[in-house]
Write a protein that holds these residues in place. Structure first.
Motif, PDB file in Angstrom:
ATOM      1  N   THR A   1      14.894   0.717  -2.759  1.00  0.00           N
ATOM      2  CA  THR A   1      16.069   1.528  -2.416  1.00  0.00           C
ATOM      3  C   THR A   1      15.841   2.138  -1.043  1.00  0.00           C
ATOM      4  OG1 THR A   1      15.140   3.494  -3.480  1.00  0.00           O
ATOM      5  CG2 THR A   1      16.549   2.087  -4.823  1.00  0.00           C
ATOM      6  N   ASP A   2      16.913   2.256  -0.322  1.00  0.00           N
ATOM      7  CA  ASP A   2      16.823   2.837   1.014  1.00  0.00           C
ATOM      8  C   ASP A   2      17.960   3.846   1.188  1.00  0.00           C
ATOM      9  OD1 ASP A   2      16.030   3.366   3.559  1.00  0.00           O
ATOM     10  OD2 ASP A   2      17.014   1.607   4.459  1.00  0.00           O
ATOM     11  N   PRO A   3      17.716   5.150   1.269  1.00  0.00           N
ATOM     12  CA  PRO A   3      16.354   5.734   1.262  1.00  0.00           C
ATOM     13  C   PRO A   3      15.762   5.707  -0.146  1.00  0.00           C
ATOM     14  CG  PRO A   3      17.989   7.454   1.287  1.00  0.00           C
ATOM     15  CD  PRO A   3      18.747   6.176   1.436  1.00  0.00           C
ATOM     16  N   PRO A   4      14.398   5.986  -0.267  1.00  0.00           N
ATOM     17  CA  PRO A   4      13.741   5.938  -1.585  1.00  0.00           C
ATOM     18  C   PRO A   4      14.352   6.965  -2.542  1.00  0.00           C
ATOM     19  CG  PRO A   4      12.123   5.967   0.189  1.00  0.00           C
ATOM     20  CD  PRO A   4      13.434   6.266   0.825  1.00  0.00           C
ATOM     21  N   GLN A   5      14.438   6.592  -3.799  1.00  0.00           N
ATOM     22  CA  GLN A   5      14.965   7.476  -4.828  1.00  0.00           C
ATOM     23  C   GLN A   5      13.919   7.675  -5.934  1.00  0.00           C
ATOM     24  OE1 GLN A   5      18.612   5.701  -6.210  1.00  0.00           O
ATOM     25  NE2 GLN A   5      19.828   6.503  -4.483  1.00  0.00           N
ATOM     26  N   THR A   6      14.053   8.801  -6.636  1.00  0.00           N
ATOM     27  CA  THR A   6      13.141   9.132  -7.736  1.00  0.00           C
ATOM     28  C   THR A   6      13.951   9.349  -8.997  1.00  0.00           C
ATOM     29  OG1 THR A   6      11.599  10.190  -6.205  1.00  0.00           O
ATOM     30  CG2 THR A   6      11.365  10.716  -8.546  1.00  0.00           C
ATOM     31  N   PHE A   7      13.545   8.658 -10.044  1.00  0.00           N
ATOM     32  CA  PHE A   7      14.199   8.801 -11.339  1.00  0.00           C
ATOM     33  C   PHE A   7      13.359   9.768 -12.184  1.00  0.00           C
ATOM     34  CE2 PHE A   7      14.604   7.569 -15.812  1.00  0.00           C
ATOM     35  CZ  PHE A   7      15.987   7.609 -15.982  1.00  0.00           C
ATOM     36  N   SER A   8      13.979  10.828 -12.730  1.00  0.00           N
ATOM     37  CA  SER A   8      13.236  11.871 -13.436  1.00  0.00           C
ATOM     38  C   SER A   8      13.873  12.150 -14.784  1.00  0.00           C
ATOM     39  CB  SER A   8      13.217  13.178 -12.622  1.00  0.00           C
ATOM     40  OG  SER A   8      12.682  12.952 -11.334  1.00  0.00           O
ATOM     41  N   LEU A   9      12.997  12.396 -15.790  1.00  0.00           N
ATOM     42  CA  LEU A   9      13.412  12.857 -17.118  1.00  0.00           C
ATOM     43  C   LEU A   9      12.922  14.294 -17.283  1.00  0.00           C
ATOM     44  CD1 LEU A   9      12.574   9.761 -19.364  1.00  0.00           C
ATOM     45  CD2 LEU A   9      14.804  10.437 -18.438  1.00  0.00           C
ATOM     46  N   ILE A  10      13.804  15.167 -17.749  1.00  0.00           N
ATOM     47  CA  ILE A  10      13.492  16.597 -17.846  1.00  0.00           C
ATOM     48  C   ILE A  10      13.879  17.063 -19.242  1.00  0.00           C
ATOM     49  CG2 ILE A  10      13.979  18.892 -16.930  1.00  0.00           C
ATOM     50  CD1 ILE A  10      14.731  17.467 -14.273  1.00  0.00           C
ATOM     51  N   ARG A  11      12.952  17.821 -19.883  1.00  0.00           N
ATOM     52  CA  ARG A  11      13.214  18.319 -21.228  1.00  0.00           C
ATOM     53  C   ARG A  11      12.837  19.797 -21.305  1.00  0.00           C
ATOM     54  NH1 ARG A  11      10.596  18.008 -26.530  1.00  0.00           N
ATOM     55  NH2 ARG A  11       8.723  17.179 -25.549  1.00  0.00           N
ATOM     56  N   ASP A  12      13.695  20.557 -21.970  1.00  0.00           N
ATOM     57  CA  ASP A  12      13.446  21.994 -22.150  1.00  0.00           C
ATOM     58  C   ASP A  12      12.364  22.157 -23.229  1.00  0.00           C
ATOM     59  OD1 ASP A  12      13.413  24.692 -22.533  1.00  0.00           O
ATOM     60  OD2 ASP A  12      15.587  24.930 -22.761  1.00  0.00           O
ATOM     61  N   VAL A  13      11.211  22.740 -22.826  1.00  0.00           N
ATOM     62  CA  VAL A  13      10.089  22.920 -23.769  1.00  0.00           C
ATOM     63  C   VAL A  13       9.757  24.400 -23.939  1.00  0.00           C
ATOM     64  CG1 VAL A  13       9.090  20.656 -23.335  1.00  0.00           C
ATOM     65  CG2 VAL A  13       8.443  22.591 -21.888  1.00  0.00           C
ATOM     66  N   THR A  14      10.787  25.262 -23.711  1.00  0.00           N
ATOM     67  CA  THR A  14      10.523  26.696 -23.852  1.00  0.00           C
ATOM     68  C   THR A  14      10.059  27.028 -25.263  1.00  0.00           C
ATOM     69  OG1 THR A  14      12.252  27.105 -22.199  1.00  0.00           O
ATOM     70  CG2 THR A  14      11.519  28.980 -23.546  1.00  0.00           C
ATOM     71  N   GLU A  15      10.803  26.517 -26.245  1.00  0.00           N
ATOM     72  CA  GLU A  15      10.412  26.780 -27.630  1.00  0.00           C
ATOM     73  C   GLU A  15       9.075  26.115 -27.952  1.00  0.00           C
ATOM     74  OE1 GLU A  15      11.720  28.793 -29.771  1.00  0.00           O
ATOM     75  OE2 GLU A  15      13.230  29.396 -28.296  1.00  0.00           O
ATOM     76  N   LYS A  16       8.915  24.920 -27.407  1.00  0.00           N
ATOM     77  CA  LYS A  16       7.649  24.221 -27.650  1.00  0.00           C
ATOM     78  C   LYS A  16       6.480  24.993 -27.055  1.00  0.00           C
ATOM     79  CE  LYS A  16       5.404  19.730 -26.940  1.00  0.00           C
ATOM     80  NZ  LYS A  16       4.258  20.234 -26.197  1.00  0.00           N
ATOM     81  N   LYS A  17       6.692  25.591 -25.868  1.00  0.00           N
ATOM     82  CA  LYS A  17       5.624  26.394 -25.256  1.00  0.00           C
ATOM     83  C   LYS A  17       5.304  27.600 -26.118  1.00  0.00           C
ATOM     84  CE  LYS A  17       5.287  27.163 -20.918  1.00  0.00           C
ATOM     85  NZ  LYS A  17       5.542  27.587 -19.537  1.00  0.00           N
ATOM     86  N   ARG A  18       6.380  28.217 -26.651  1.00  0.00           N
ATOM     87  CA  ARG A  18       6.125  29.357 -27.534  1.00  0.00           C
ATOM     88  C   ARG A  18       5.326  28.916 -28.763  1.00  0.00           C
ATOM     89  NH1 ARG A  18      11.805  30.598 -26.699  1.00  0.00           N
ATOM     90  NH2 ARG A  18      12.034  32.208 -25.085  1.00  0.00           N
ATOM     91  N   GLU A  19       5.738  27.754 -29.317  1.00  0.00           N
ATOM     92  CA  GLU A  19       5.018  27.244 -30.484  1.00  0.00           C
ATOM     93  C   GLU A  19       3.566  26.898 -30.125  1.00  0.00           C
ATOM     94  OE1 GLU A  19       7.291  23.971 -31.797  1.00  0.00           O
ATOM     95  OE2 GLU A  19       8.960  25.178 -32.588  1.00  0.00           O
ATOM     96  N   ASP A  20       3.381  26.302 -28.911  1.00  0.00           N
ATOM     97  CA  ASP A  20       2.012  25.978 -28.478  1.00  0.00           C
ATOM     98  C   ASP A  20       1.188  27.244 -28.300  1.00  0.00           C
ATOM     99  OD1 ASP A  20       2.662  23.334 -28.521  1.00  0.00           O
ATOM    100  OD2 ASP A  20       3.005  23.163 -26.351  1.00  0.00           O
ATOM    101  N   GLU A  21       1.807  28.270 -27.669  1.00  0.00           N
ATOM    102  CA  GLU A  21       1.076  29.526 -27.492  1.00  0.00           C
ATOM    103  C   GLU A  21       0.745  30.158 -28.840  1.00  0.00           C
ATOM    104  OE1 GLU A  21       3.540  31.886 -25.039  1.00  0.00           O
ATOM    105  OE2 GLU A  21       3.166  30.717 -23.200  1.00  0.00           O
ATOM    106  N   LEU A  22       1.729  30.075 -29.772  1.00  0.00           N
ATOM    107  CA  LEU A  22       1.461  30.613 -31.108  1.00  0.00           C
ATOM    108  C   LEU A  22       0.346  29.823 -31.789  1.00  0.00           C
ATOM    109  CD1 LEU A  22       2.203  32.540 -33.394  1.00  0.00           C
ATOM    110  CD2 LEU A  22       3.951  30.885 -34.135  1.00  0.00           C
ATOM    111  N   LEU A  23       0.387  28.479 -31.589  1.00  0.00           N
ATOM    112  CA  LEU A  23      -0.670  27.651 -32.163  1.00  0.00           C
ATOM    113  C   LEU A  23      -2.028  27.998 -31.564  1.00  0.00           C
ATOM    114  CD1 LEU A  23      -1.550  25.301 -33.949  1.00  0.00           C
ATOM    115  CD2 LEU A  23      -1.000  23.744 -32.058  1.00  0.00           C
ATOM    116  N   LYS A  24      -2.077  28.198 -30.241  1.00  0.00           N
ATOM    117  CA  LYS A  24      -3.342  28.578 -29.599  1.00  0.00           C
ATOM    118  C   LYS A  24      -3.820  29.927 -30.104  1.00  0.00           C
ATOM    119  CE  LYS A  24      -2.592  26.000 -25.303  1.00  0.00           C
ATOM    120  NZ  LYS A  24      -2.396  26.113 -23.837  1.00  0.00           N
ATOM    121  N   THR A  25      -2.847  30.861 -30.266  1.00  0.00           N
ATOM    122  CA  THR A  25      -3.224  32.180 -30.791  1.00  0.00           C
ATOM    123  C   THR A  25      -3.802  32.066 -32.195  1.00  0.00           C
ATOM    124  OG1 THR A  25      -1.482  33.213 -29.453  1.00  0.00           O
ATOM    125  CG2 THR A  25      -2.376  34.495 -31.298  1.00  0.00           C
ATOM    126  N   ASN A  26      -3.102  31.266 -33.016  1.00  0.00           N
ATOM    127  CA  ASN A  26      -3.601  31.091 -34.384  1.00  0.00           C
ATOM    128  C   ASN A  26      -4.964  30.405 -34.396  1.00  0.00           C
ATOM    129  OD1 ASN A  26      -1.303  32.293 -35.448  1.00  0.00           O
ATOM    130  ND2 ASN A  26      -0.217  30.341 -35.677  1.00  0.00           N
TER     131      ASN A  26
END
Length: 958
Positions: free
Chosen positions: A319-344
């Motif tokens: 492609t000209d100019p170069p392009q970037t294809f990105s996938l984005i996911r909301d992990v706010t709840e997952k981060k909270r769950e991970d932090e809770l898991l780390k705490t536990n």
């Protein structure tokens, strides 16, 4: 085998190209061979010419050398050197143009021969060896013969090779013409094949384009489904060119909170990312190796709230100019769950650390061989428990087997194998050795996880806990229980518990009894529970109702249960026990659930208490009838106990007055004695027992003498908390002691006066004997008077020293003997000028019964030694020694020795005729001693006797 049209076209195209390539390769090979043969022919011609020239130059070199050597013509040397150099050049040219190894070998030989000829010639030149004879010149010519032979051989071979090369060139030219014909034919065939293939390929491309369009439509359909799936999964999609978003889906808008138009118009996608993550995101997007990895960043929604996103991107190529294809996911709840898991997980690790419990699991690969169990998953506490450090490699089962005590390893393996093969689950204790062979005790429990389909064991999970402290505590508890049981047995104290079914006590209530309680009740300890009926049966019939009523009153809220009652044991043995109890209530309802108490056999104590009460009554009667008072004082000086009637008789104050004024006893002390009492009280409060005599002023003004003895009582900390004392009126005793002291002083004065008068009378007698001796003319008679005078003087000195002695009954024997010897030396001054007196006497106090005879014996022997032991005023020594015998107490030895002429040989001292010696024997017997004569270096007399002496007081401070 069937081929598709595509494959047939490609196969035909390939075959045509292969045929064309083969024809071209064959033609190229023939051309190359022709060119090589032409080159070989040319090189052969050049090499042949070089051999001819080498033959000529060699002949010229030989001619120049001969001229130089034979004619001694120096000018001939230069042509030789020029010809020799040309010969070398010809050899090098032959080597360059000849490929035959034999030629190269021949040229190497020619080179070596030519170098040797040149070396020989140079040697001759340096040593001026010229004008050599003909036979030497002939030898020199022989050196060139091998060279000419080699050149000839080389020329012959070159001629043959040149002929062969011309033949080869002819054959090669013919092959070249044939290959050109083949190449032309092949090219025509290949062109026809390629034209046919081109027509086939055009048809194939048309079909492929239709197929590609169909595939493109299918991929577009899949892409639309992918977008819808990402929308359903709430996964945002963004395509960016540089920093700008050129495409986004609805899910990304929902995550970020912006509309599509707003996202597409945002100048930079990085403005949505948290400042601390921008550089990291740029590095991820710019690095193809990491862009496909999932990374987590912080982003800001439109409303300003911060969320966590997972980001994965891929650079789109072509492609000209170069392009970037990105996938984005909301992990706010997952981060909270991970932090809770780390705490536990952290809390679990902390709980394991506090409880010393480690968890582990390993995969089962073989139920009969534990060596196949390799990798073990475990917690950090498990590693700490076994003293293992976590490294980069896997944790192996053998790492946990190694710290196990060698005596316990087989037991563990047997338990695991038994469990794996269907036996009981693992629950066991064993020992481990960690941190320098420190022995710890571990308890392990484990469960198996089985395959749901086959039932085969898959994983074994378990926990291991350090129970060293618990085992030690249990051991201490058992020891404590044993000691408690022993203490209960020694003190005759047992504990018991009555379990209450309701708030009343019945005979069916279960009772728990200690071993000592069973012994007191006449029961045998057993595993079966007792009932209250068993307990009541042991109580004396006359006391059963009293005991039951006291228990019921306490449960109903009455006074605390504490009482004495009697037990009637088998054999009509009656014992008295004291019991106390308290209620145990339910923590939630407060309802009584048990009655817990102790029972002590106080039979002996009760009897002793009765005896003590009787003894106390007797002592009270005694103390009330003697002139003494008992008192108990606390540390502040206040009276804390009852007063005896003796205080009223001694002080004249009533008991009420002492109770109203606790310091009255101290205020009544005579002012002159108060300082002594203050010092004594300080010693008393410091922990000493004191005894003092002091005066008090009675209420009626009279003065009385008291003696008191005070004893302190200390608590467990060593502090004085109470003082017990007794006071006695000793006024009459003090008055009597004063009377005795006054009477004793009068008698001492009279006794001193008596000794003084005796001494004076003896002095008068001595003076009268001295005056009378002046009227005597017979020396023998005069000697008798002098001897009597000395004896009187010896007794007078005793009375004089008794008069001066402090106790009027003993004298210092050392001072006495020194005074006596000095007197004798002065009496016999005419004889004693050349005599040395040696007196060694200990400081011992003798009374008059020993001092007098001791002095008279010394008077007799010392005076005789002065008068008779040293005739003609010769020099000599007289010793008087009095010592105590260290082996036997109160035994003394008196020795009088002179180094004079001694007694006559036949002198019988045991049957003496002289008065003096008979007196000495009599005085020795009076002292209870033994007189001995020792004829050694003159005359030596020794008296051994016993006497209870006194050591004189020492002057000064000790």
């Amino acid at each position: 085998m069937k081929f598709s049209s595509d494959k047939q076209a490609y196969f035909g195209f390939g075959a045509g190209l292969l045929l064309l390539a083969f024809a071209a390769a064959y033609a190229y090979w023939n051309l190359d061979q022709s060119a090589r043969s032409a080159g070989w022919v040319e090189k052969a011609a050049i090499s042949s010419e070089a051999v001819d020239e080498a033959h000529i130059t060699l002949d010229e070199a030989k001619t120049g050398a001969r001229m130089y050597l034979f004619e001694s013509n120096t000018s001939a040397l230069s042509p030789f050197l020029t010809a020799n150099a040309a010969f070398k050049n010809n050899l090098a040219e032959i080597r360059n143009f000849t490929l035959d190894p034999l030629y190269n070998s021949q040229t190497d030989t020619l080179q070596a021969l030519g170098d040797s000829v040149l070396a020989k010639l140079q040697y001759d030149v340096e040593h001026n060896q010229r004008g050599i004879p003909l036979q030497t010149l002939a030898g020199w010519d022989n050196k060139y013969i091998p060279l000419f032979q080699s050149i000839s051989t080389l020329a012959d071979r070159m001629d043959k090779r040149e002929t062969n090369l011309y033949t080869l060139q002819k054959t090669t030219n013919e092959k070249q013409l044939s290959s050109m014909r083949v190449l032309g034919t092949s090219s025509c065939l290949a062109g026809i094949i390629i034209i046919i293939i081109a027509l086939v390929m055009m048809n194939v491309n048309i079909r492929r384009r239709k197929k590609a369009q169909k595939e493109l439509d299918y991929q577009k359909n899949l892409y639309d489904k992918f977008l819808r799936a990402q929308e359903d999964l709430n996964v945002g999609i963004a395509i960016t060119e540089g920093d700008k978003v050129v495409f986004c889906n609805d899910a990304l808008c929902n995550i970020i909170g912006y509309s599509k138009e707003e996202l597409l118009n945002i100048p930079s996608f990085f403005s949505l990312i948290a400042q601390e993550d921008i550089l990291r995101l740029r590095a991820v997007m710019d690095t193809p190796q990491t862009s496909s990895l999932i990374n987590t960043f912080s982003a800001f929604r439109k409303n300003g709230s911060q969320i966590g996103i997972e980001y994965v991107s891929q650079i789109i190529v072509n492609t000209d100019p170069p392009q970037t294809f990105s996938l984005i996911r909301d992990v706010t709840e997952k981060k909270r769950e991970d932090e809770l898991l780390k705490t536990n997980e952290a809390r679990l690790a902390e709980a394991q650390r506090i409880a010393h419990i480690g968890s582990w699991e390993y995969t089962i690969t073989d139920t009969k061989n534990l060596d196949n169990i390799k990798v073990v998953e475990c917690s950090d506490e498990m590693l700490r428990l076994f003293g293992i450090e976590r490294g980069e490699g896997p944790i192996l089962r053998e790492d946990f087997v190694r710290p196990v005590h060698p005596d316990d390893r087989q037991k563990i393996d047997d338990s695991v194998l038994t469990y794996l093969q269907g036996g009981p689950r693992i629950s066991m204790d064993y020992r481990i050795l960690v941190r320098g062979a420190e022995e710890r005790i571990v308890h392990t429990e484990a469960n198996l996880i089985h395959d749901e389909n086959t039932g085969a064991p898959l994983v074994m999970r378990g926990t291991s806990q350090d129970i060293t402290d618990r085992v030690a505590s249990e051991t201490r508890l058992r020891t404590s229980e044993s000691r408690l049981s022993e203490a209960q047995h020694i003190a005759h104290i047992g504990d018991w518990i009555i379990h209450l079914s309701d708030i009343t006590v019945s005979e069916s209530n279960i009772v728990e009894l200690s071993d000592e309680n069973c012994r007191m009740l006449g029961l045998y300890p057993s595993a079966a529970a007792f009932t209250r009926a068993d307990f009541i049966r042991a109580v004396h019939p006359d006391d059963r109702q009293t005991v039951s009523d006291a228990v019921q009153r306490y449960i109903a809220g009455g006074p605390r249960y504490a009482m004495d009652f009697r037990l009637l044991l088998p054999g009509n043995l009656e014992r008295i026990v004291h019991t106390e109890a308290y209620l145990v209530r339910d923590e939630k309802t407060g309802k009584p659930i048990a009655l817990r108490g102790t029972m002590q056999d106080v039979t002996e104590r009760s009897h002793m208490t009765a005896q003590l009460q009787q003894y106390a009554s007797q002592m009270k009667n005694i103390m009330e009838n003697v002139d003494a008072g008992l008192v108990t004082v606390d540390v502040t000086g206040k009276i804390a106990s009852q007063w005896s009637n003796g205080w009223e008789r001694i002080y004249g104050y009533s008991i009420e007055e002492f109770q109203n004024d606790p310091m009255l006893w101290k205020n009544a002390i005579h002012p002159d004695d108060l300082a002594i009492i203050e010092v004594s009280l300080n010693r008393l409060y410091a922990g000493e027992t004191i005894s003092e005599e002091y005066r008090i002023i009675r209420k009626d003004g009279g003065i009385r003498w008291l003696t008191s003895r005070m004893t302190p009582t200390k608590n467990s900390d060593g502090d004085v908390v109470r003082v017990d004392g007794i006071i006695v009126d000793v006024t009459e005793k003090k008055n009597y002691e004063k009377y005795i002291a006054d009477s004793l002083r009068e008698k001492e004065y009279l006794l001193k006066e008596l000794h003084h008068r005796v001494k004076n009378n003896m002095q008068v007698i001595s003076s009268m004997l001295a005056l009378q001796s002046d009227y005597l003319h017979d020396p023998g008679d005069k000697e008798l008077f002098i001897n009597s005078q000395n004896r009187v003087k010896a007794m007078a000195i005793v009375h004089e020293m008794l008069y001066q002695s402090p106790d009027l009954s003993t004298i210092n024997i050392s001072d006495y003997i020194h005074s006596l010897v000095e007197h004798l030396a002065s009496m016999y001054a005419d004889f004693a000028d050349n005599i040395v007196f040696n007196i060694q006497v200990e400081n011992i106090m003798f009374d008059i019964t020993v001092a007098k005879p001791c002095g008279l014996i010394i008077n007799e022997f010392v005076s005789n030694a002065i008068k008779y032991a040293f005739p003609s005023n010769r020099n000599g020594a007289v010793s008087v020694i009095l010592t105590s015998d260290g082996d036997e107490a109160n035994q003394y030895t008196l020795t009088i020795h002179d180094d004079g002429v001694g007694l006559p040989p036949n002198f019988d001292w045991r049957n003496p005729s002289s008065l003096g010696l008979r007196l000495c024997v009599a005085f020795a017997q009076e002292m209870g001693g033994k007189l001995e004569y020792i004829p050694k270096n003159g005359t030596q007399w020794r008296i051994t006797f016993r006497h209870h002496s006194k050591t004189p007081p020492q002057l000064g401070l000790s």
